[in-house]
Design a protein around this motif. Structure first.
Motif, PDB file in Angstrom:
ATOM      1  N   LEU A  68      -8.017 -36.485  21.793  1.00  0.00           N
ATOM      2  CA  LEU A  68      -9.403 -36.893  21.563  1.00  0.00           C
ATOM      3  C   LEU A  68      -9.988 -37.661  22.743  1.00  0.00           C
ATOM      4  CD1 LEU A  68      -9.398 -37.932  17.801  1.00  0.00           C
ATOM      5  CD2 LEU A  68     -10.696 -36.070  18.864  1.00  0.00           C
ATOM      6  N   SER A  69      -9.155 -38.423  23.432  1.00  0.00           N
ATOM      7  CA  SER A  69      -9.642 -39.221  24.557  1.00  0.00           C
ATOM      8  C   SER A  69      -9.067 -38.751  25.889  1.00  0.00           C
ATOM      9  CB  SER A  69      -9.298 -40.696  24.327  1.00  0.00           C
ATOM     10  OG  SER A  69      -7.890 -40.854  24.242  1.00  0.00           O
ATOM     11  N   ASN A  70      -8.587 -37.527  25.934  1.00  0.00           N
ATOM     12  CA  ASN A  70      -7.916 -37.027  27.125  1.00  0.00           C
ATOM     13  C   ASN A  70      -8.922 -36.618  28.198  1.00  0.00           C
ATOM     14  OD1 ASN A  70      -6.277 -35.871  29.008  1.00  0.00           O
ATOM     15  ND2 ASN A  70      -5.265 -34.480  27.608  1.00  0.00           N
ATOM     16  N   ASP A  71      -8.833 -37.269  29.354  1.00  0.00           N
ATOM     17  CA  ASP A  71      -9.722 -36.894  30.452  1.00  0.00           C
ATOM     18  C   ASP A  71      -8.982 -36.840  31.787  1.00  0.00           C
ATOM     19  OD1 ASP A  71      -9.330 -39.573  30.850  1.00  0.00           O
ATOM     20  OD2 ASP A  71     -11.429 -40.074  31.115  1.00  0.00           O
ATOM     21  N   GLN A  78      -7.117 -30.163  24.613  1.00  0.00           N
ATOM     22  CA  GLN A  78      -7.581 -30.379  25.988  1.00  0.00           C
ATOM     23  C   GLN A  78      -6.454 -30.164  26.987  1.00  0.00           C
ATOM     24  OE1 GLN A  78     -10.891 -30.916  26.446  1.00  0.00           O
ATOM     25  NE2 GLN A  78     -10.526 -30.605  28.614  1.00  0.00           N
ATOM     26  N   SER A  79      -5.237 -30.575  26.640  1.00  0.00           N
ATOM     27  CA  SER A  79      -4.098 -30.363  27.531  1.00  0.00           C
ATOM     28  C   SER A  79      -3.873 -28.876  27.788  1.00  0.00           C
ATOM     29  CB  SER A  79      -2.821 -30.975  26.938  1.00  0.00           C
ATOM     30  OG  SER A  79      -2.890 -32.381  26.939  1.00  0.00           O
ATOM     31  N   PRO A 112      -9.910 -31.939  38.185  1.00  0.00           N
ATOM     32  CA  PRO A 112     -10.805 -30.826  37.863  1.00  0.00           C
ATOM     33  C   PRO A 112     -10.729 -29.653  38.835  1.00  0.00           C
ATOM     34  CG  PRO A 112     -11.959 -32.896  37.665  1.00  0.00           C
ATOM     35  CD  PRO A 112     -10.611 -33.201  38.245  1.00  0.00           C
ATOM     36  N   TYR A 113     -10.242 -29.870  40.038  1.00  0.00           N
ATOM     37  CA  TYR A 113     -10.214 -28.799  41.019  1.00  0.00           C
ATOM     38  C   TYR A 113      -8.877 -28.084  41.091  1.00  0.00           C
ATOM     39  CZ  TYR A 113     -14.619 -30.826  42.216  1.00  0.00           C
ATOM     40  OH  TYR A 113     -15.889 -31.297  42.134  1.00  0.00           O
ATOM     41  N   ASP A 114      -7.925 -28.415  40.203  1.00  0.00           N
ATOM     42  CA  ASP A 114      -6.658 -27.697  40.165  1.00  0.00           C
ATOM     43  C   ASP A 114      -6.934 -26.228  39.911  1.00  0.00           C
ATOM     44  OD1 ASP A 114      -5.056 -29.858  40.633  1.00  0.00           O
ATOM     45  OD2 ASP A 114      -4.576 -30.217  38.535  1.00  0.00           O
TER      46      ASP A 114
END
Length: 99
Positions: A12-15, A33-34, A87-89
């Motif tokens: 829920l809080s994964n960023d 999300q993972s 984010p760029y992976d």
């Protein structure tokens, strides 16, 4: 399945982290999300749906832990991996594919 409450709270809080859990069947899975983050790092990874107790639908990906980029591993144990995600992976590989 991994401890569901812990996993859902994390997601829920994964960023920026990827949590991968070893399940009772001996396979490794990422959820929600993972799973999405991991699919960005490993484009051939397939996302599916996992239905829990006929009520909760979760995104899930089965993971071959031998394919995990070791430079992304923050910690690991016999039951869990934690990876760093940016984010760029996968972006450079994607760019090379479309050229």
């Amino acid at each position: 399945m991994c401890e569901v409450v812990t996993m859902l709270e994390r997601e829920l809080s994964n960023d920026g982290l990827i949590y991968i859990y070893r399940e009772e069947d001996g396979k490794w899975y990422a959820y929600e999300q993972s799973a999405f983050y991991l699919s960005r790092m490993i484009p051939e990874l397939s996302l599916g749906r996992y239905v829990m107790e006929d009520a909760l639908w979760l995104a899930r990906a089965e993971v071959d832990v031998n394919r995990i980029p070791q430079e992304k591993v923050i910690s690991h144990s016999q039951s869990e991996y934690v990876l760093h995600y940016t984010p760029y992976d996968g972006f450079h590989e994607w760019l090379a594919e479309i050229k």
